[in-house]
Each structure stands twice: as C-alpha cells, then as structure tokens.
Design an enzyme around this catalytic site. Structure first.
Site, PDB file in Angstrom:
ATOM      1  CE1 TYR A 150      -2.267   2.717   3.406  1.00 49.54           C
ATOM      2  CE2 TYR A 150      -3.240   2.926   1.235  1.00 49.54           C
ATOM      3  CZ  TYR A 150      -3.109   3.370   2.525  1.00 49.54           C
ATOM      4  OH  TYR A 150      -3.833   4.455   2.960  1.00 49.54           O
ATOM      5  CG  ASP A 235      -2.930  -2.702   7.993  1.00 51.96           C
ATOM      6  OD1 ASP A 235      -4.113  -2.985   8.286  1.00 51.96           O
ATOM      7  OD2 ASP A 235      -2.597  -1.633   7.467  1.00 51.96           O
ATOM      8  CB  ILE A 237      -7.124  -2.578   7.605  1.00 51.75           C
ATOM      9  CG1 ILE A 237      -8.152  -1.466   7.645  1.00 51.75           C
ATOM     10  CG2 ILE A 237      -6.581  -2.770   6.212  1.00 51.75           C
ATOM     11  CD1 ILE A 237      -7.605  -0.140   7.169  1.00 51.75           C
ATOM     12  CE  LYS A 275      -9.127   0.781   3.565  1.00 51.85           C
ATOM     13  NZ  LYS A 275      -9.223   1.839   2.549  1.00 51.85           N
TER      14      LYS A 275
END
Lengths: 481, 497
Positions: A150, A235, A237, A275
C-alpha cells in the site's frame, strides 16, 4: 528582520514526506478534475483507485434508523449527551472497546480471542500505523515490508517518525507469496548496510493483492521475528472482507494456538473499521498489541487521535448488536464475492488475468500484454493512457513498489453495479482496440513471412524481466523523507 | 579481523617479543572479539536499548532503563513510562478511580485538577432536544446521506465545519475580528493541533520559548514525538505572572549560547494555569520580538470564550488585523473542548496566516481527523448563531459567578489568588502553608491535599513555576454546593500547617 520563507519551517513541513508530488497522484487529480457521474458526467473518470467499501452502507443506514437511541442527537439518546460530550479519557468508552474486541473476533470466525483492555484507539488506520512506528522504532531504524504494498505506508509509517521501509521482494511466479529466502535476504541486506531492522510490517489480507496469507507463511514470519527478536506488525484492516476460501488466519490465531513458540511482546495488530464496515469517515483506528508496554505507550499517544465519543457510543451500540454484526459480515462478504466475480469475469472475457484472490475491495490484474515495453516506463505510459483516454483511475503496480511491470490494482467496491459495468465496457473497448492495433501492426510486419492465418491475437507469454527495485530517482517512488 | 604484524618483535629481536608485542596483540585480538560479540547481540532486544541519543535535550528522553519490556520499544516509547510520576497525572488518576459525588460518594476525591467545564453543557443538550430529530443530520428528503458521513472526506475537515468554526471564533472574540475558513485546519482536538503545528515549525532539537508557569500537558503534547525542547521563561508573581520581553530575550540568548535554535514563542491567552490575559501592548511587544528574531509566535487561545471580569480579551488576530505586522509567523491554536464544553468530541483548530504551514498541516491532519458524524453535529449546533450568542453569554456569567465564589472562599482561608479574567481555574498562593519554601515542600503540601483532604489540585512545579507554593484549582467541575465542602477540606490541611 528576515521575511519568513521556507527556511523557518521544519523539514517535515517543507520536505516531500507527504508523498503527494509523485505522478501516482496525477490519477487522483484527473479524477478530481473530471469525476464520473452516471447522469451529470457520464464520460468522466471513474474512480477505481480508492479502496472504499460502499456495498453495505444501506444496512448500516437501516440499523441507525431502527436504533435512534444509539445516537446522542435523538430524543431517545440525548439523555446521554452530557456524559458523552464530557468524556475524554483516552481509554475510551468501555462498551466501545468491548464491542470492537467482539467484532474483531467475529470477523475471524471466533478463531482468535481479543481482550478489550488491549484495544487502543487512534486517528484511523493511518494514525494507528504511525503510532505503532513511533512506539517501536527510532529515527533511522527500519521495517521490512513485502512488495507490492500500500503506497501510503511510505507516508504513514515514515513521514514524521523517520523510520525506513525496506522491501522484501515477492514475485508473480510465487503468486507474490513471501518466501523465507527473500525475507532472509532483505534482512541480511539491511544488516550489511548497518541499518537496524526493528520489525516486519505485513498486511493480511494483502493490499493490493487481495490474498490472505496461509498458515505456513504466517508461522514462518512469526518464527523469524522471534529468532531475530524483531517485531511483527500485522495490518488486518481487510480481515472482514474475506469472501472466499481459503479460511482467513489472523496472526492472533498463530500466537494463541501455541504461545510458547513466540514471544507475544513482538506481535502487534493494526485494525480499523474503514474497510470492513465501510466507515472511513468515522476515523476509527485500532492498535491491538500483545505487548503491555506498547499498549500503555500507544494509549498515551492516542491523545493525538482519539475517536469522538459520539462515534464511540454509536459503534458500541451497533457492534454490540450481535445479530446485526453477524448479518452484516455475511451479507458484506456475499456482495463482495458477487462483485469480485462479476468484475474478474468481465476482465477475463477480454483476456485480462487477475491474481487469484479471496479478500479485499480490489483485484490485482496483469496488463502486461498491453504494454508496449515491459518496463516501468512502459507501465507508466499505459497507465496514462488508461487514466486520460479510457478514463479509469486504476493504480499502477509501480506505485505499490511492485518489481514486475504491468500489474495494476482496480477497486470495485466503491461504486454501484452500473458504474462497474460502465468501467468494464470501457476496458473491453480499450483492450479490443489495442488488440486490433497490435494485430494490424503485426500483420503489416509479417504478412509475407507468417504461415499462420491472422488469428485473434494470443497474449504472448512475456518474459518477466529481472526484478529490479525502482531507483529512488524514479518519479513513481515516494520521495524519501 | 586485521592481522597485526608484531613489528616490535621484528625490530627488537626475540627478547622483546612477549613484552613488546605479544601481549598488546593478544589484547587487541580479544578487544576485536568483544566488540564483534557485543555488536551482534546488541540487536537482540532484550538488552538495554543502544539507540543513538535522541536529539532532544529534554532529560526525559535520555536512554531508557534496560528491563525487557520497555527495551523493546523505541526510546520515544520508553520515555513515557516515567510520566506516571508527574503529579499532574497522578492526581488525575486518583480522582478517576474514586470520584466524589455529593450523595453516592461524599468521601471521594474532588477533582480540581481537570480544566473541564460542566457548568453549561445542559444548555447545549436542551438545544439539541429542541432541534434535532433524526439520528443523522443531512438531507431533507429523509433519505439519510450515510454516504456523506461514512466515506472519506477531506482530512483537515469539512468546509462547512470550517466555516461554522470561523464564524464561532468571530463570535467568541465578540466581533472584534473575523476569521477565514481557508486559514483553518481542523484536527481531533487541540492536543494534535498543537503537536501538528509544532511538527511544521521546528525540527528535533530545536526549541520553543514558553513563558512559565505553563500548561503541564505541553510537556507531553509538544516535546514527546517531535523532539522539540520547551524552554520555560519564568514570570513573576510580582508582575501577576505577566510576560516579560526582557526575560524572553535572556532565555533566547542563553539558548543561542548553548547552540540551541529557538523557533517560536508559545503563549496561552487566556493563560493556563494563571488565568490572566495578555494585554495589547504585550502582544505588540511579542510580535516585535518574534519579528526581530525571525521566529514564530504560537498563541494558544482555547479559553478565549471563557472569560469573565472586566478586562477584555484581545486575540493576537485582532492585533494583526489592525497593525502592520508580518502575519506569516503567527499561528493560533483553538478548539471547542473548553468554550463549547465538548472535549469528548475532539475538535481542534490550527489557524495560521502562513500558507506553507496550512499546506503542510492539512496533509498532516490525516493522522488526527475529526469523525464525520461529529463534524455534522457541530455544524448544526454552531450554525445557530442566535443560540451560540446566548450560550456564550450565559456561560460567561456562570463562570464569573463560580470564580467569584471560589476565590472568595479561598480568601477566607487566607489564600490569595493571582488576578485572573479567564479560564476554568484560579492560581492560588498557598506558599505560607508549605513547610520548606521549595519544590519539595510544595509537593508535600500537594500530597497532603490529595491523600488526606482528597482534593486534586495541580502543583505549580508541574507547570514549571519557579516560585514554590502556587497551585491551580479548577472550579468548573463543581456545583455551588460543593464549594463549601472544598473549602472545609482545604482548611483541615492548612490549619494543621
């Protein structure tokens, strides 16, 4: 009596750490200048560069309507107004923490346990990433991170913290999996350069790949972290967006299945509701660490990004509603799967292959056959055509530090079905035109030497170039702080 | 490992071999071995952190202890552990654990250490009851625009809220100056506002001059992650703790001698913890000072709407409006936690005249954005200017009343307060009750007040006050009936001293 110019501002303020000077942002600018609207601007740029989940907002809206007491602005809820408006304890509302822990467990199918006392707030996942970097690393220290990753990590993890990110290369022939060899190589390289590695940062499910990490890879990472005494920041998410098998494995599960194999003090999870729930505007970032000192430190740092108590209260109520969250997760997954299948099938119809994925709000597609040159420059050139002529803001792989040119990420969950169909139509048209042009060029070149009939063009297997890291001077890589 | 040729042996012959060269060589080899082993194991995080010395000169950021927990953190992370001893935080914690309530817990801790205003929140609640029907506020057709609430919005705040906040700030300053929404960056509270602004103005190791006593929270909010040093510039009780330009000049020169670059002067106006206002002339002097030194001026005006008394509050914005100063070095910190009594909602403001600062701050705001539903709620409340005017007026009256009662109560105990016209507290001189006229004596009294009288006040030393015996006492979390109880508890301690 000087006139203030840039020289009396800090390096943070005057440098490029924000990362917005890269050409990657040209796509965003193109969208901002000419945003698609089905009625008012049907020829505008369709935003496929934003991983937003808008598929289940109707369910949230209905719940909020049915539960006015969850809001402090209604007559049912206003009696709580003063207590909520006053509460600024950085521990957060206890009910909020409990609800988040419960939701995280549910998103993992109950296979991992989360303790509400370890839930720490932050200003979105953005704030959570930065906070964890501040807690674990000094300026100049580094974290290893598998590519592609990302792009905003370059900013969120590095900008104010002074921490570096060093790549662990992943390749398409492995389906971009993290291999122990590449991990060790990256670590060794850092050590040889006298850079202190403080940890590894992974995203699981992966952005931009959309794949979940298998148990073996997770165990390898955990073992490596343990042996080298470095941190592992995961992460997670997108953990609630896993719409297909294989079953999602959280790092919490690995730790909890056999705590003796790893020191929990090294394991940290970053989470957010942006998300899974599709509420990035709520700015709910969560740090969940198995290290008491990190929990304590991050909690104090959460003063810099606390979640509004109004939002905490709403979410405590919403996520505390067991039936609702069960239905929401199931429905969200169903809709994502449908969207994913439709989109990838549409792409396949014109010969565009996507990496097989089971999570996330996007797909990772290979446009190698459409590249004029199988180079980074070729990728940028293709990307500009797609943004400016096809009018789709998709994200080029180089902005994700992908070592192989030709990969692009396209988001599909931030639009309605019709818009997605429009996007697919544009892609089909573009690919057919490109094929026709290529065929015409080829026919012209080989008309007298070829014994073959002119067939619909088959995509040739392009040799994968020797993976090379983008040079720091490339306009596509975020400038260093 | 380099090979050392024992040259001495070669030169001196066999006789000198052992003494002259073998021993030094052996020592050298062992030293090399030791260094290599040490370097290898120093990356293992269960040893004391061998991080490079953090660039800040603040004592609290020196190398942390070598225990296994904090050692795995960064030096920034580990430094936080020491904060727990600071009386400011100790007191807040004790109160939170056992809070006073007039009926359910009359022997609990009374919180006079938290500058929160509970006096006027009911007005906002009543307004809400009368004005808001739907749980979400947008869209008249009843089709709830969850889109607008849930999706990504500009990180530095919705333009509608910036406009509403600019309007509110104008009202707070009683129409003496108008604020422009384009010069606003919104953040999740004044805490990240001041940190974000600090990140924009100074590099690690640089310093701000801060007239003291000052708000204890800045030691954490500003110094911690930025690595900026705060240099207290003492103000004196003889001046009612007014800012002295001469003292600033002295502090600036001393810093220069030490090789420390001063980047800004940071003031609070109304002052926290003293509660006095900076007068117009001093504002001019400050602006001249920062212009002369080519540095910034940060004015924290979070209590601008919480004034009482006869002196009129003058914002630095008002002075800039009327005079020809270089504005690009002036920045204001504001927020709604104090004046609107909504600290839980997290609304902070950076107001700057410098477009480069605004550009940088608006990008940095991504780390501390305000929740959109809260932004919408605030737009709704603030847009009703008639209600806000009424609210500000009544709030000031209530503050004025409580202040008068409290100061009077202290006066009867023989405790004088600094003259103040703003804020939620008074700055009380209890030096006659401390046994030794120093910080130790002050903390002893503080401890008695906390643990025996069960009153949490903030000792001056936490605020870097150089004169011992001063305490900040907040009165806005009390009711009028609580005041006699507070006075009685204080009296129990002071009479025994």
């Amino acid at each position: 009596m000087g006139i203030p110019g840039d020289e009396i501002l800090s390096r943070v303020a005057t440098g490029d750490g924000h990362g917005e000077n890269t050409s990657y942002f040209d796509g965003w600018k193109a969208y901002d200048n000419d945003p698609f609207h089905p009625i008012h601007n049907p020829n505008g740029v369709i935003q496929m560069g934003l991983a937003e989940n808008q598929l289940c907002l109707d369910l949230m809206r209905d719940w909020i309507r049915k539960n006015p007491q969850a809001s402090i602005c209604t007559k049912e809820g206003v009696s709580e107004f003063e207590a909520i408006a006053n509460f600024q304890d950085y521990h957060g509302l206890p009910d909020f923490r409990k609800a988040i822990a419960k939701f995280m467990e549910k998103a993992r199918g109950g296979r991992a346990r989360f303790d509400p006392e370890r839930i720490v707030m932050s200003g979105g996942a953005t704030g959570a990433q930065e906070t964890i970097a501040f807690c674990l690393a000094n300026p100049g220290d580094a974290f290893l991170i598998p590519t592609p990753y990302y792009p905003a990590f370059d900013r969120d993890f590095r900008w104010r913290t002074g921490v570096q990110l060093l790549p662990i290369r992943c390749h398409s022939h492995d389906n971009f999996k993290i291999t122990e060899a590449e991990l060790a190589a990256a670590y060794r390289k850092a050590r040889d350069s006298k850079i202190r590695v403080k940890g590894i940062l992974i995203t699981n499910p992966s952005n931009p790949l959309g794949t979940t990490m298998d148990r073996e890879t997770l165990r390898t990472l955990v073992r490596f972290a343990n042996e080298e005494r470095i941190h592992l920041v995961c992460d997670e998410i997108f953990s609630g967006t896993v719409f297909d098998g294989p079953e999602y494995v959280s790092v919490a599960e690995i730790l909890q299945e056999d705590p003796s194999t790893c020191d929990g003090d090294l394991i940290h999870i970053v989470y957010s509701l942006s998300k899974d729930l599709g509420v990035p505007g709520f700015r709910v970032g969560i740090i969940y660490s198995f290290n008491d000192a990190v929990v304590s430190c991050a909690r104090r740092m959460s003063s810099f990004g606390l979640v509004s108590t109004q939002t905490q209260r709403l979410l405590a109520s919403m996520l505390g509603d067991d039936d609702f969250t069960t239905d929401l997760l199931a429905e969200s997954r169903r809709r994502l799967m449908h969207r994913h299948r439709t989109f990838t099938a549409g792409l396949e119809g014109v010969g565009i292959r996507c990496l097989q994925s089971n999570a996330g709000l996007f797909c990772w597609m290979s446009l190698k056959p459409l590249l004029k040159d199988a180079t980074a420059e070729g990728e940028v050139e293709l990307w500009r055509v797609i943004v400016n002529e096809v009018k789709l803001n998709i994200s080029p792989g180089s902005s994700f530090h992908c070592t192989e040119p030709g990969w692009f990420r396209a988001c599909f969950a931030n639009m309605d079905e019709e818009t997605m169909e429009t996007a697919l139509r544009r892609i089909r048209t573009f690919v057919r035109r490109a094929n026709d042009a290529a065929t015409a060029a080829k026919t012209k070149k080989r008309w007298d030497t070829s014994l073959r009939l002119s067939l619909p063009r088959r995509f040739e297997e392009m040799t994968v170039l020797t993976p090379r890291l983008m040079s720091p001077r490339s306009p596509l890589v975020q400038a260093a702080t | 490992m380099r090979v050392i040729v024992p040259l001495q042996a070669v030169v001196q012959g066999r006789g000198g071999l052992v003494l002259g060269s073998l021993i030094p060589c052996a020592l050298f080899y062992f030293l090399q071995l030791y260094i290599r082993r040490d370097r290898r194991s120093s990356s293992a995080s269960n040893l004391p952190e061998l991080a490079p010395m953090p660039r800040s000169l603040s004592r609290s950021l020196l190398s942390p202890r070598g225990s296994s927990g904090p050692a795995r953190l960064s030096s920034r992370g580990a430094s936080v552990a020491r904060d727990d001893d600071n009386p400011y935080y100790v007191g807040l914690k004790r109160c939170a654990e056992d809070p006073y309530h007039h009926s359910s817990n009359p022997r609990g801790f009374m919180q006079l250490g938290l500058a929160e205003n509970w006096l006027s929140l009911d007005m906002i609640r009543d307004w809400l009851v009368g004005n808001v029907k739907e749980p979400l506020l947008l869209d008249e057709e009843g089709e709830l625009s969850i889109h607008g609430l849930a999706t990504y919005q500009p990180y530095d705040g919705l333009m509608d809220l910036k406009m509403a906040v600019a309007e509110f700030m104008g009202q707070v300053m009683q129409g003496s100056v108008s604020f422009h929404p384009s010069q606003i960056v919104l953040t999740a509270g004044a805490t990240p506002a001041v940190e974000t602004l600090s990140f924009c103005l100074a590099d690690p190791g640089n310093a701000f001059l801060v007239p003291s006593p000052y708000y204890p929270g800045w030691d954490r909010d500003i110094k911690w992650r930025t690595g900026i040093e705060l240099i207290p510039v003492p103000c004196r009780s003889t001046d009612n703790f007014s800012i002295s330009i001469a003292a600033l000049e002295l502090a600036y020169n001393q810093a220069k001698k030490r090789g420390v670059k001063v980047c800004a002067v940071l003031v609070s106006n109304p002052s926290n913890p003293v509660g006095n206002l900076i007068d117009r002339e001093t504002l001019y002097d400050l602006l001249d000072f920062v212009m002369e030194k080519n540095i910034h001026l940060i004015s924290d005006e979070v209590f601008a709407g919480s004034t009482y008394g006869n002196d009129r509050f003058v914002s630095v914005a008002e002075v800039l409006d009327s005079e020809n100063f270089d504005r690009r070095r002036v920045h204001i910190i504001y927020g709604l936690s104090k004046d609107l009594c909504v600290p839980g909602f997290r609304i902070g403001v950076i107001y700057s005249y410098n477009e480069n600062v605004l550009a940088a701050a608006s990008k940095l705001a991504r780390f501390s954005s305000i929740s959109t539903p809260t932004q919408c709620l605030l737009i709704s409340i603030l847009s009703n200017t008639k209600f806000i005017t009424e609210y500000l007026k009544v709030n000031k009256e209530q503050l004025c009343d409580m202040h008068a009662l409290f100061v009077d109560g202290l006066k009867r105990l023989g405790i004088k307060c600094a003259s103040s016209s703003g804020g939620f507290y008074c700055w009380a001189d209890m030096s006659m009750f401390i046994q030794s006229y120093n910080e130790k004596g002050e903390l002893k009294l503080w401890d008695k007040l906390l643990n025996e009288a069960k009153i949490n006040v903030t000792p001056g030393s936490s605020c870097h006050c150089i004169e011992p015996g001063w305490f900040r006492c907040c009165f806005t979390t009390l009711t009028k009936q609580d005041i006699p109880i507070v006075m009685e508890r204080i009296h129990r301690i002071t009479e025994s001293n």
